[in-house]
Design an enzyme around this catalytic site. Structure first.
Site, PDB file in Angstrom:
ATOM      1  N   ASN A 152      -3.411 -34.337  44.801  1.00  0.00           N
ATOM      2  CA  ASN A 152      -3.369 -33.309  43.764  1.00  0.00           C
ATOM      3  C   ASN A 152      -4.777 -32.762  43.508  1.00  0.00           C
ATOM      4  O   ASN A 152      -5.104 -31.659  43.931  1.00  0.00           O
ATOM      5  CB  ASN A 152      -2.739 -33.917  42.495  1.00  0.00           C
ATOM      6  CG  ASN A 152      -2.383 -32.876  41.465  1.00  0.00           C
ATOM      7  OD1 ASN A 152      -2.937 -31.792  41.457  1.00  0.00           O
ATOM      8  ND2 ASN A 152      -1.448 -33.193  40.596  1.00  0.00           N
ATOM      9  N   ASP A 153      -5.637 -33.563  42.885  1.00  0.00           N
ATOM     10  CA  ASP A 153      -6.979 -33.061  42.547  1.00  0.00           C
ATOM     11  C   ASP A 153      -7.762 -32.610  43.784  1.00  0.00           C
ATOM     12  O   ASP A 153      -8.505 -31.637  43.718  1.00  0.00           O
ATOM     13  CB  ASP A 153      -7.803 -34.157  41.844  1.00  0.00           C
ATOM     14  CG  ASP A 153      -7.234 -34.501  40.491  1.00  0.00           C
ATOM     15  OD1 ASP A 153      -6.401 -33.736  39.981  1.00  0.00           O
ATOM     16  OD2 ASP A 153      -7.620 -35.563  39.951  1.00  0.00           O
ATOM     17  N   VAL A 154      -7.622 -33.340  44.874  1.00  0.00           N
ATOM     18  CA  VAL A 154      -8.480 -33.050  46.033  1.00  0.00           C
ATOM     19  C   VAL A 154      -8.067 -31.767  46.750  1.00  0.00           C
ATOM     20  O   VAL A 154      -8.722 -31.333  47.688  1.00  0.00           O
ATOM     21  CB  VAL A 154      -8.530 -34.235  47.034  1.00  0.00           C
ATOM     22  CG1 VAL A 154      -9.075 -35.476  46.385  1.00  0.00           C
ATOM     23  CG2 VAL A 154      -7.181 -34.497  47.682  1.00  0.00           C
TER      24      VAL A 154
END
Ligand code: NAP
Length: 462
Positions: free
Chosen positions: A388-390
């Site tokens: 998600n964040d990456v």
């Protein structure tokens, strides 16, 4: 005298093996050899230590070795790969406890039992050892409890927290300095030990569980420095060298992890990251489009190049074998399959590499972020597996985002993106991800492992 030379020789050999072991660990191809070299170094150090004539009881050492080996074996056999961060936290706690206990007993033996006035250099080494060792024990135990979800993982904060923490550390450090000049003040020594234990708890409580890998890498560094101090205190060269290697490699690792997240160490330690986000100015447009496994299978089957982007969700789903199986099916059809590895994907350094290696994914198929991003335009399908964040384009496009500036894998530049996740859950940062709302993104909901297995079956039937 001859024995003395032999012992020093084993320590020298151990130190050289530790250095080469560490060097080996810097590359996945040589990591296994590095581990073996470091283990051989530890054996040499143990042999040297056991030959030492100051040893009072071989029986106690053997009992200790048996208990330690049993605990170590149980931990490595029964703790799953996904629990690796908390396993490491426990190891740090044990290592630091050993260093603190050596420091406390050395102080007790000399200053209390024998009533000696410890020379300044020895008191400095002992104080340093006990100060850093004790805070690492409790800090690592809190990190373990947070990661194991035995306590709330979100940051525990209150007003004036940083001031209280800094004052507490200053008080402990003040007592330490006083003890260098007045080493006979034994009750103050024990107050310093108590304050250090308390400081470890208070230092780690305000840090969110997802930041624990950085904290542990720092704790690793402290435990290493405490061991080096032990070496100075008891005049043991191999402890000085191994502790210094450990201390500085842990520190460098913490810095590298922070850099990959575009954050500073002070932000990790005092920023209470992981608390609910406020206005982040996330650039959300459009709607999430759900896709069916059969449609995704057709896309994958007729693609020229597919890039898998694994993240924390792949680890929790234990989907690494299922990814490999899908890759095999695709490669069998002539599709080029690559794996994009973000430096902080998952929850510990090298998390994705370890899992994919376990599933026998060849290292030649793993691409670092800098290598894969230029290839994204030429990629037909990017499959995001529990990341998600990456892959959050806000990090690149939205200067107000808390993760602004964090380098990402730019999957949004691929022709098509498929995101495998269970629902609308956020990532570690707790932020919205505009990627999921883009027109070229399809959401395939479900546990990553079962989604991948369904995709592999569907591709085979295409
Ligand atoms: P992430 O941002 O934490 O996102 C993981 C996603 O996986 C979630 O959105 C979740 O969504 C999904 N998921 C969870 N379980 C799943 C399952 N069983 N099947 C399918 N999906 C699942 O992960 P990431 O992209 O890997 O990013 C890592 C983050 O951790 C970064 O922010 C990084 O800075 C931080 N961090 C990393 C390290 C390190 O050393 N690697 C250290 C400290 C911090 P659903 O709930 O909807 O399924």
């Amino acid at each position: 005298m001859k024995d003395g030379y032999f012992i020093e020789l084993t320590y020298l050999l151990a130190s050289v093996l530790f250095v080469f072991g560490l060097k080996g660990l810097s590359n996945p191809k040589t990591a296994r050899r590095g581990m073996n070299l470091a283990a051989a170094g530890m054996l040499a150090a143990i042999v040297g230590t056991l030959l030492h004539h100051e040893i009072l009881s071989y029986e106690l050492i053997i009992i200790g070795m048996i208990i330690g080996s049993l605990i170590g074996a149980a931990m490595s056999i029964w703790m799953p790969m996904t629990a690796m961060p908390q396993r490491t936290a426990l190891s740090h706690a044990f290592g630091a406890l050993a260093a603190s206990l050596v420091g406390i007993s050395e102080y007790y033996r000399h200053a209390v039992d024998l009533g000696e006035t410890l020379p300044a250099y020895k008191m400095t080494a002992l104080g340093f050892e006990v100060l850093f060792g004790s805070l690492t024990v409790t800090g690592s135990l809190i990190a373990f409890a947070k990661l194991q979800e035995m306590m709330r993982g979100t940051p525990f904060t209150y007003k004036g927290q940083n001031i209280i923490n800094i004052s507490l550390f200053a008080l402990a450090a003040g007592i330490f300095i006083y003890l260098i000049f007045v080493p006979t003040a034994s009750s103050l020594f024990y107050v310093m030990v108590g304050l250090s234990f308390l400081f470890g708890v208070l230092l780690v409580m305000p840090i969110g569980s997802a930041d624990m890998p950085v904290v542990m890498s720092l704790m690793n560094s402290y435990a290493g420095l405490a061991s080096a101090a032990t070496g100075f205190a008891i005049g043991n060269n191999v402890l000085i060298i191994a502790g210094t290697l450990d201390g500085f490699s842990g520190f460098i690792l913490s810095i590298l992890m922070c850099r990959a997240m575009n954050r500073s160490i002070t932000n990790v330690l005092f920023g209470a990251f992981g608390a609910p986000a406020t206005d982040t100015g996330a650039l959300i447009e459009g709607v999430m489009r759900e896709v069916a496994p059969d449609d995704v299978a057709v896309q994958l089957a007729y693609a020229r190049q597919v890039v898998f982007v694994p993240g924390y969700g792949m680890a929790t789903a234990q989907a690494q074998h299922a990814v490999r199986e899908l890759a095999d099916v695709l490669e069998h059809r002539g599709v080029i399959v690559k794996y994009a590895i973000h430096p902080v994907a998952g929850r510990m350094p090298g998390h994705m590499n370890v899992l994919l290696a376990e599933a026998n994914v060849p290292y030649s198929s793993l691409y670092e972020m800098e290598q894969i991003n230029p290839e994204m335009n030429a990629t037909d399908v990017a499959v995001v597996i529990g990341a998600n964040d990456v892959v959050n384009p806000d990090a690149r496009d939205n200067p107000k985002s808390p993760i602004a500036g964090m380098p990402i894998i730019e999957v949004d530049r691929a022709q098509s993106v498929v995101v495998l996740k269970r629902g609308k859950g956020k990532g570690f940062s707790g932020l919205e991800n505009p990627l999921f709302y883009k027109t070229n993104t399809g959401m395939l909901y479900g546990d990553a492992k079962s989604s991948l297995t369904r995709l592999a079956q569907a591709v085979q039937q295409t």
